[in-house]
Design an enzyme around this catalytic site. Structure first.
Site, short mmCIF file in Angstrom:
data_model
loop_
_atom_site.label_atom_id
_atom_site.label_comp_id
_atom_site.label_asym_id
_atom_site.label_seq_id
_atom_site.Cartn_x
_atom_site.Cartn_y
_atom_site.Cartn_z
N SER A 1 0.82 -1.23 -0.09
CA SER A 1 0.18 0.09 -0.04
C SER A 1 0.89 1.19 0.25
CB SER A 1 -0.76 -0.04 1.18
OG SER A 1 -1.55 1.35 1.34
N MET B 1 -9.07 7.91 -0.04
CA MET B 1 -9.84 8.27 1.17
C MET B 1 -10.45 9.78 1.05
SD MET B 1 -7.64 6.56 4.21
CE MET B 1 -6.64 5.00 4.11
N HIS C 1 -8.33 0.92 -4.12
CA HIS C 1 -9.20 0.81 -2.84
C HIS C 1 -9.95 2.05 -2.75
CE1 HIS C 1 -9.53 -0.50 1.68
NE2 HIS C 1 -10.80 -0.45 0.97
N MET D 1 -12.23 4.28 -0.48
CA MET D 1 -12.96 4.27 0.68
C MET D 1 -13.51 5.61 0.40
SD MET D 1 -9.81 2.87 2.92
CE MET D 1 -8.59 2.92 1.33
C1 DX5 Z 1 -6.31 1.05 5.60
C2 DX5 Z 1 -5.83 0.90 4.14
C3 DX5 Z 1 -4.85 -0.30 4.12
C4 DX5 Z 1 -3.48 0.31 4.84
C5 DX5 Z 1 -2.50 -0.83 5.28
O1 DX5 Z 1 -7.29 2.07 5.52
O2 DX5 Z 1 -7.04 0.36 3.30
O3 DX5 Z 1 -4.35 -0.34 2.87
O4 DX5 Z 1 -2.76 1.34 4.29
O5 DX5 Z 1 -1.32 -0.44 5.95
P1 DX5 Z 1 -0.89 -1.54 7.07
O6 DX5 Z 1 -0.30 -2.55 6.14
O7 DX5 Z 1 0.38 -0.57 7.61
O8 DX5 Z 1 -1.79 -1.91 8.00
ZN ZN Z 2 -6.46 -0.61 1.26
#
Ligand code: DX5
Ligand code: ZN
Length: 225
Positions: free
Chosen positions: A9, A38, A67, A69
């Protein structure tokens, strides 16, 4: 079954150097690139939008795994497809007509994913299974990197694996993945693992560790798939 895929990510990357960071994780051996979008409304954080996705797209040689959100998601699906997303995952809570949203994603030429928050049950997907290419299981509450893995999600991964049966749908698990937790989710049925802080590190970018970090996750699941 194919090898487990690792999708770092870029939420944990240096945002001032995204092109460079993406090239670094790809030469370090990642399989996909996970892009967390986000909106400060669906989740309590704001990151990037389609313009930045479009700007980083030429730097991605593997797979752009977006992804979303954001709520609503529907008005922006076309923009993310045009920005070059390969996969677009939406949250059912942000898409009141999920069946239609998934059809739109495929009609735009992308693979369609549904992302499930930790409190969202697997069965919300029962009647859209044939519209899915990917199910993204959140193993933290979305919004931030660096949170602790929620073991409560392991049972959901198993449940989804049974629901998928012989359909061609990948299970991706996102949040708190590291060499300790990756084997747990892969054993339960994960095909793709997202890792932010476990690849990029926490604070201070040091790209010399990316390859070791990716390899450590790969080694942790060796022989399981
Ligand atoms: C959280 C994101 C994840 C996050 C994962 O809202 O969707 O992709 O960045 O990060 P780690 O691996 O640090 O939990
Ligand atoms: Zn994610």
């Amino acid at each position: 079954m194919a090898n487990v895929k690792i999708s770092p990510s870029i939420l944990s990357a240096d945002f001032a150097n995204l092109g460079h960071e993406i090239r670094a994780i790809e030469s370090a051996g990642c399989d996909w690139v996970h892009v967390d979008v986000m909106d400060g409304h669906f989740v309590p954080n704001i990151t990037i939008g389609p313009l930045v996705c479009k700007a980083i797209r030429p730097h991605i040689k593997t797979v752009m795994d977006v992804h979303l959100m954001i709520e609503p998601a529907d008005p922006y699906l076309e923009a993310f497809a045009k920005a070059g997303a390969d996969y677009i995952s939406v949250h059912p809570e942000a898409c009141p007509h999920l069946d239609r949203s998934l059809q739109v994603i495929r009609d735009l030429g992308c693979k369609a994913g549904a992302a499930l928050n930790p409190a969202t049950p697997a069965h919300v997907l029962t009647h859209v299974m044939d519209r899915l290419d990917l199910i993204l299981v959140m193993s933290v509450n979305p919004g931030f990197g660096g949170q602790s893995f929620l073991p409560s999600q392991i049972g959901k991964i198993r449940e989804l694996k049974t629901m998928i049966g012989d359909r061609d749908i990948l299970i991706e698990v996102d949040g708190g993945i590291n060499p300790q937790t990756a084997p747990l989710v892969v054993e339960a049925g994960a095909d793709v693992v997202v890792a932010g802080s476990a690849v990029f590190g926490k604070g201070g970018q040091d790209e010399s560790v990316y390859a070791n970090n990716i390899q450590a996750i790969r080694d942790s699941v060796k022989g399981q798939n």
